[in-house]
Design a protein around this motif. Structure first.
Motif, PDB file in Angstrom:
ATOM      1  N   GLU A  87       0.828  -1.218   0.000  1.00  8.77           N
ATOM      2  CA  GLU A  87       0.000   0.000   0.000  1.00  8.77           C
ATOM      3  C   GLU A  87       0.857   1.261   0.000  1.00  8.77           C
ATOM      4  OE1 GLU A  87      -2.895  -0.010   3.142  1.00  8.77           O
ATOM      5  OE2 GLU A  87      -3.574  -2.061   2.679  1.00  8.77           O
ATOM      6  N   LEU A  88       2.104   1.145   0.475  1.00  2.61           N
ATOM      7  CA  LEU A  88       2.997   2.310   0.523  1.00  2.61           C
ATOM      8  C   LEU A  88       3.965   2.361  -0.656  1.00  2.61           C
ATOM      9  CD1 LEU A  88       3.990   2.224   4.327  1.00  2.61           C
ATOM     10  CD2 LEU A  88       2.114   3.468   3.266  1.00  2.61           C
ATOM     11  N   VAL A  89       3.967   1.295  -1.478  1.00  3.33           N
ATOM     12  CA  VAL A  89       4.878   1.253  -2.636  1.00  3.33           C
ATOM     13  C   VAL A  89       4.189   1.924  -3.824  1.00  3.33           C
ATOM     14  CG1 VAL A  89       6.102  -0.281  -4.232  1.00  3.33           C
ATOM     15  CG2 VAL A  89       6.006  -0.840  -1.798  1.00  3.33           C
ATOM     16  N   PRO A  90       4.829   2.950  -4.436  1.00  3.56           N
ATOM     17  CA  PRO A  90       4.159   3.780  -5.453  1.00  3.56           C
ATOM     18  C   PRO A  90       3.738   3.056  -6.742  1.00  3.56           C
ATOM     19  CG  PRO A  90       6.130   4.866  -4.599  1.00  3.56           C
ATOM     20  CD  PRO A  90       6.154   3.470  -4.084  1.00  3.56           C
ATOM     21  N   THR A  91       4.605   2.161  -7.322  1.00  2.00           N
ATOM     22  CA  THR A  91       4.273   1.614  -8.645  1.00  2.00           C
ATOM     23  C   THR A  91       3.782   0.165  -8.562  1.00  2.00           C
ATOM     24  OG1 THR A  91       6.495   0.763  -9.074  1.00  2.00           O
ATOM     25  CG2 THR A  91       6.090   3.057  -9.676  1.00  2.00           C
ATOM     26  N   GLU A  92       2.886  -0.186  -9.457  1.00  3.63           N
ATOM     27  CA  GLU A  92       2.292  -1.522  -9.479  1.00  3.63           C
ATOM     28  C   GLU A  92       3.339  -2.587  -9.799  1.00  3.63           C
ATOM     29  OE1 GLU A  92      -0.011  -4.630  -9.023  1.00  3.63           O
ATOM     30  OE2 GLU A  92      -0.636  -2.600  -8.483  1.00  3.63           O
ATOM     31  N   GLU A  93       4.286  -2.250 -10.678  1.00  7.68           N
ATOM     32  CA  GLU A  93       5.332  -3.198 -11.072  1.00  7.68           C
ATOM     33  C   GLU A  93       6.162  -3.638  -9.852  1.00  7.68           C
ATOM     34  OE1 GLU A  93       9.322  -3.403 -13.882  1.00  7.68           O
ATOM     35  OE2 GLU A  93       8.149  -1.547 -13.817  1.00  7.68           O
ATOM     36  N   ARG A  94       6.543  -2.644  -9.014  1.00 10.89           N
ATOM     37  CA  ARG A  94       7.335  -2.955  -7.822  1.00 10.89           C
ATOM     38  C   ARG A  94       6.492  -3.717  -6.780  1.00 10.89           C
ATOM     39  NH1 ARG A  94      12.458  -2.563  -9.239  1.00 10.89           N
ATOM     40  NH2 ARG A  94      12.923  -2.875  -7.041  1.00 10.89           N
ATOM     41  N   ARG A  95       5.213  -3.367  -6.707  1.00 15.34           N
ATOM     42  CA  ARG A  95       4.324  -4.076  -5.769  1.00 15.34           C
ATOM     43  C   ARG A  95       4.248  -5.554  -6.136  1.00 15.34           C
ATOM     44  NH1 ARG A  95       1.004   0.895  -5.691  1.00 15.34           N
ATOM     45  NH2 ARG A  95      -0.240   0.152  -7.445  1.00 15.34           N
ATOM     46  N   GLU A  96       4.129  -5.824  -7.429  1.00 17.77           N
ATOM     47  CA  GLU A  96       4.013  -7.208  -7.904  1.00 17.77           C
ATOM     48  C   GLU A  96       5.297  -7.994  -7.607  1.00 17.77           C
ATOM     49  OE1 GLU A  96       2.016 -10.136  -8.598  1.00 17.77           O
ATOM     50  OE2 GLU A  96       0.939  -8.220  -8.762  1.00 17.77           O
ATOM     51  N   ALA A  97       6.449  -7.321  -7.799  1.00 15.02           N
ATOM     52  CA  ALA A  97       7.744  -7.978  -7.535  1.00 15.02           C
ATOM     53  C   ALA A  97       7.868  -8.333  -6.050  1.00 15.02           C
ATOM     54  CB  ALA A  97       8.895  -7.064  -7.951  1.00 15.02           C
ATOM     55  N   LEU A  98       7.403  -7.425  -5.191  1.00 12.19           N
ATOM     56  CA  LEU A  98       7.468  -7.643  -3.739  1.00 12.19           C
ATOM     57  C   LEU A  98       6.565  -8.814  -3.320  1.00 12.19           C
ATOM     58  CD1 LEU A  98       9.156  -6.181  -1.661  1.00 12.19           C
ATOM     59  CD2 LEU A  98       7.231  -4.685  -1.169  1.00 12.19           C
ATOM     60  N   ARG A  99       5.350  -8.846  -3.929  1.00  8.43           N
ATOM     61  CA  ARG A  99       4.422  -9.957  -3.632  1.00  8.43           C
ATOM     62  C   ARG A  99       5.027 -11.299  -4.053  1.00  8.43           C
ATOM     63  NH1 ARG A  99       0.301  -6.439  -6.185  1.00  8.43           N
ATOM     64  NH2 ARG A  99      -0.785  -5.322  -4.512  1.00  8.43           N
ATOM     65  N   GLU A 100       5.644 -11.302  -5.251  1.00  3.77           N
ATOM     66  CA  GLU A 100       6.241 -12.528  -5.786  1.00  3.77           C
ATOM     67  C   GLU A 100       7.405 -13.004  -4.901  1.00  3.77           C
ATOM     68  OE1 GLU A 100       7.121 -15.600  -8.762  1.00  3.77           O
ATOM     69  OE2 GLU A 100       5.386 -14.653  -7.847  1.00  3.77           O
ATOM     70  N   LEU A 101       8.219 -12.043  -4.428  1.00  6.37           N
ATOM     71  CA  LEU A 101       9.346 -12.372  -3.564  1.00  6.37           C
ATOM     72  C   LEU A 101       8.851 -13.041  -2.277  1.00  6.37           C
ATOM     73  CD1 LEU A 101      12.443 -11.818  -3.910  1.00  6.37           C
ATOM     74  CD2 LEU A 101      12.164  -9.947  -2.289  1.00  6.37           C
ATOM     75  N   MET A 102       7.808 -12.455  -1.686  1.00 12.70           N
ATOM     76  CA  MET A 102       7.262 -13.013  -0.443  1.00 12.70           C
ATOM     77  C   MET A 102       6.595 -14.372  -0.708  1.00 12.70           C
ATOM     78  SD  MET A 102       6.909 -12.721   2.806  1.00 12.70           S
ATOM     79  CE  MET A 102       7.013 -11.053   3.444  1.00 12.70           C
ATOM     80  N   ARG A 103       5.895 -14.487  -1.840  1.00  9.96           N
ATOM     81  CA  ARG A 103       5.208 -15.742  -2.173  1.00  9.96           C
ATOM     82  C   ARG A 103       6.231 -16.884  -2.300  1.00  9.96           C
ATOM     83  NH1 ARG A 103       4.155 -19.014  -6.028  1.00  9.96           N
ATOM     84  NH2 ARG A 103       5.388 -17.898  -7.572  1.00  9.96           N
ATOM     85  N   LEU A 104       7.341 -16.610  -2.985  1.00 10.31           N
ATOM     86  CA  LEU A 104       8.384 -17.630  -3.158  1.00 10.31           C
ATOM     87  C   LEU A 104       9.013 -18.002  -1.805  1.00 10.31           C
ATOM     88  CD1 LEU A 104      10.115 -16.266  -6.384  1.00 10.31           C
ATOM     89  CD2 LEU A 104       8.953 -18.464  -6.179  1.00 10.31           C
ATOM     90  N   TYR A 105       9.236 -16.968  -0.984  1.00 13.88           N
ATOM     91  CA  TYR A 105       9.846 -17.209   0.330  1.00 13.88           C
ATOM     92  C   TYR A 105       8.940 -18.105   1.185  1.00 13.88           C
ATOM     93  CZ  TYR A 105      12.223 -16.389   4.753  1.00 13.88           C
ATOM     94  OH  TYR A 105      12.905 -16.569   5.931  1.00 13.88           O
ATOM     95  N   LEU A 106       7.645 -17.823   1.146  1.00  6.74           N
ATOM     96  CA  LEU A 106       6.703 -18.610   1.956  1.00  6.74           C
ATOM     97  C   LEU A 106       6.542 -20.034   1.418  1.00  6.74           C
ATOM     98  CD1 LEU A 106       3.988 -15.903   2.738  1.00  6.74           C
ATOM     99  CD2 LEU A 106       5.773 -16.787   4.245  1.00  6.74           C
ATOM    100  N   GLN A 107       6.835 -20.227   0.133  1.00 10.50           N
ATOM    101  CA  GLN A 107       6.843 -21.583  -0.434  1.00 10.50           C
ATOM    102  C   GLN A 107       8.051 -22.374   0.066  1.00 10.50           C
ATOM    103  OE1 GLN A 107       5.096 -23.571  -3.033  1.00 10.50           O
ATOM    104  NE2 GLN A 107       3.491 -22.335  -2.106  1.00 10.50           N
ATOM    105  N   MET A 108       9.180 -21.646   0.257  1.00  6.38           N
ATOM    106  CA  MET A 108      10.420 -22.320   0.666  1.00  6.38           C
ATOM    107  C   MET A 108      10.485 -22.553   2.178  1.00  6.38           C
ATOM    108  SD  MET A 108      13.389 -20.608  -1.694  1.00  6.38           S
ATOM    109  CE  MET A 108      13.145 -18.913  -1.176  1.00  6.38           C
TER     110      MET A 108
END
Length: 466
Positions: A357-378
């Motif tokens: 919600e505090l990250v300005p661009t959608e592209e960066r938000r998506e990258a952050l979500r993906e990073l967390m999603r992968l981490y939670l898978q591992m």
């Protein structure tokens, strides 16, 4: 009653031994504190027998479930132990009136992880007992309490020296103990005795460690291929290599500067006196990686990827914004130093969404979500007590997920991970599968039981809550 065959070297054959002075056998030459107040411990073999007798009912139940009679126990058991040693920092009393001892403490404890029956028939080895909660303070037996600063290598070595000597003596002998109606032989032959060390324990102290009472060998697969900038830390250093590096640190044979010498020995600046097995500690892995994500969150809020040198004030404002958001959305209060509970709450998809919600661009938000999603898978893979049973799918996909995670770091988050990566992130990405292949688990061997028992120690000392 129990006996060792042959008798333990330099250890009294007496069985009826309670709490002893941890410095018994040393001359009183330690400065700064009255030597008779500094440490108390159990004799290792007596504590081990006591713990095994506590498990007598479980062992008998395991024999019964395997369709075996306790008369078969004479062929011998194999017992596997996890040892833990951890410094506790400040343990000053609220209203202290005791002797003047260092206000730091170190606790050394062990957990019986499993008992296996060695049979003479075609069954070979039969698992009789496996500790269901290896990270509970209830299964973690205290062996030695010391009022010592963990960074005081000389005193720590003096106090733990007799414990190491007793372990070495147990390697050369077999324990004979009455279990049920029979006298059982427990081959406590620590062939190739190994301990496990927590990352960063520089003084040869083992943190979250284990001893093999019998050496189990597994094949080690190659680590997944990672981008070149992801492979700065090795996890394969043996005890002998650590000793070699200590000698280089001591002698400086190449006449290098302090910085060059530090880089050469990679953190070994004191003589390792306990043999350790290279691995990673699940709890400190969580804490180390959560610290990194906390910094990534701040960098993403401040769009560091597009800035050159942000000022200290700017960085402070991003941290304030992050803390405020986490408090508002997750009721997560800021902490001075990352701890296990904070790390568990921070490393969730919910926390990532709050930060987005505090990250300005959608592209960066998506990258952050993906990073967390992968981490939670591992994460479940190194957290599970038995990953092959508890999360087989994630275990199978671990190398793929870790490769994807590493690619993300070296591309989208290149501003932070260009040519360098933290030790724990590297171990998480490159070495988890090989350690699980070797040991069957990472989570079961964590130091959490010992850390939990630290709380009990503080309570019994009527200390300030921490």
């Amino acid at each position: 009653d129990f006996e060792w065959q042959p008798a333990l070297k330099n250890v009294s054959p007496s069985c009826n031994v309670g709490i002893i002075n941890g410095l018994s056998g040393w001359t009183s030459s330690l400065d700064d504190a009255p030597a008779d107040t500094i440490t108390r411990r159990f004799r290792y073999d007596v504590a081990l027998v006591s713990a095994l007798k506590d498990l007598e009912e479980d062992i008998m139940e395991g024999l019964k479930n395997s369709g075996l009679d306790d008369s078969v126990c004479t062929s011998g058991f194999s017992v596997m132990i996890k040892e833990s040693c951890d410094g506790m920092g400040d343990v000053s009393e609220k209203h202290g009136g005791g002797p003047a001892v260092p206000e730091k403490a170190v606790r050394f404890s062990f957990t019986i992880m499993s008992v296996t029956l060695v049979t003479n028939n075609e069954k070979g080895e039969v698992s009789i007992f496996t500790e269901p909660k290896p990270n509970s303070e209830l299964s973690c037996k205290p062996l030695c309490l010391m009022f010592v600063d963990e960074s005081d290598h000389e005193t720590l070595t003096a106090v733990l020296g007799p414990i190491v000597a007793e372990r070495n003596a147990m390697k050369e002998s077999r324990l004979i103990l009455s279990i049920g109606r029979s006298r059982s032989v427990l081959p406590v032959s620590l062939q190739g005795d190994r301990l496990r060390r927590e990352d960063g324990a520089r003084d040869g102290r083992a943190g979250g460690v284990r001893v093999y009472l019998r050496l189990h060998a597994f094949a080690t697969p190659p680590a997944p291929k990672l981008p070149q900038n992801m492979v700065l830390h090795a996890i394969t250093r043996s005890h002998d290599e650590n000793l070699e590096r200590y000698e280089i640190w001591r002698q400086n044979p190449y006449s290098e500067s302090v910085e060059e010498l530090r880089d050469r020995v990679k953190g070994v600046s004191a003589k390792p006196f306990m043999e350790t097995q290279p691995t990673l500690d699940a709890l400190h892995c969580d804490i180390g990686n959560a610290s990194e994500f906390y910094k990534i969150f701040q960098d993403e809020i401040g769009e560091v990827y597009s800035k050159v040198n942000p000022t200290r004030e700017e960085r402070r404002s991003w941290r304030t914004a992050l803390d405020k958001q986490l408090r508002k959305k997750l009721r997560l209060k800021p902490v001075m130093r990352m701890n296990g509970n904070y790390a568990r709450r921070l490393m969730t998809q919910e926390a990532a969404e709050a930060v987005c919600e505090l990250v300005p661009t959608e592209e960066r938000r998506e990258a952050l979500r993906e990073l967390m999603r992968l981490y939670l898978q591992m994460k479940p893979v190194w957290r599970a007590t038995c990953p092959a049973k508890e999360c087989p799918d994630q275990l199978c996909r671990y190398s793929f997920n870790s490769q994807r995670f590493a690619d993300l770091l070296s591309s989208t988050f290149k501003y932070r991970y260009n040519g360098k990566i933290t030790n724990y992130l590297h171990k998480t990405l490159a070495h988890v599968p090989e350690i699980i292949e070797r040991d069957g688990s990472i989570g079961a061997w964590a130091s959490e039981g010992n850390e939990s028992a630290n709380k009990l120690f503080r309570r019994f000392r009527k200390m300030n809550a921490r």
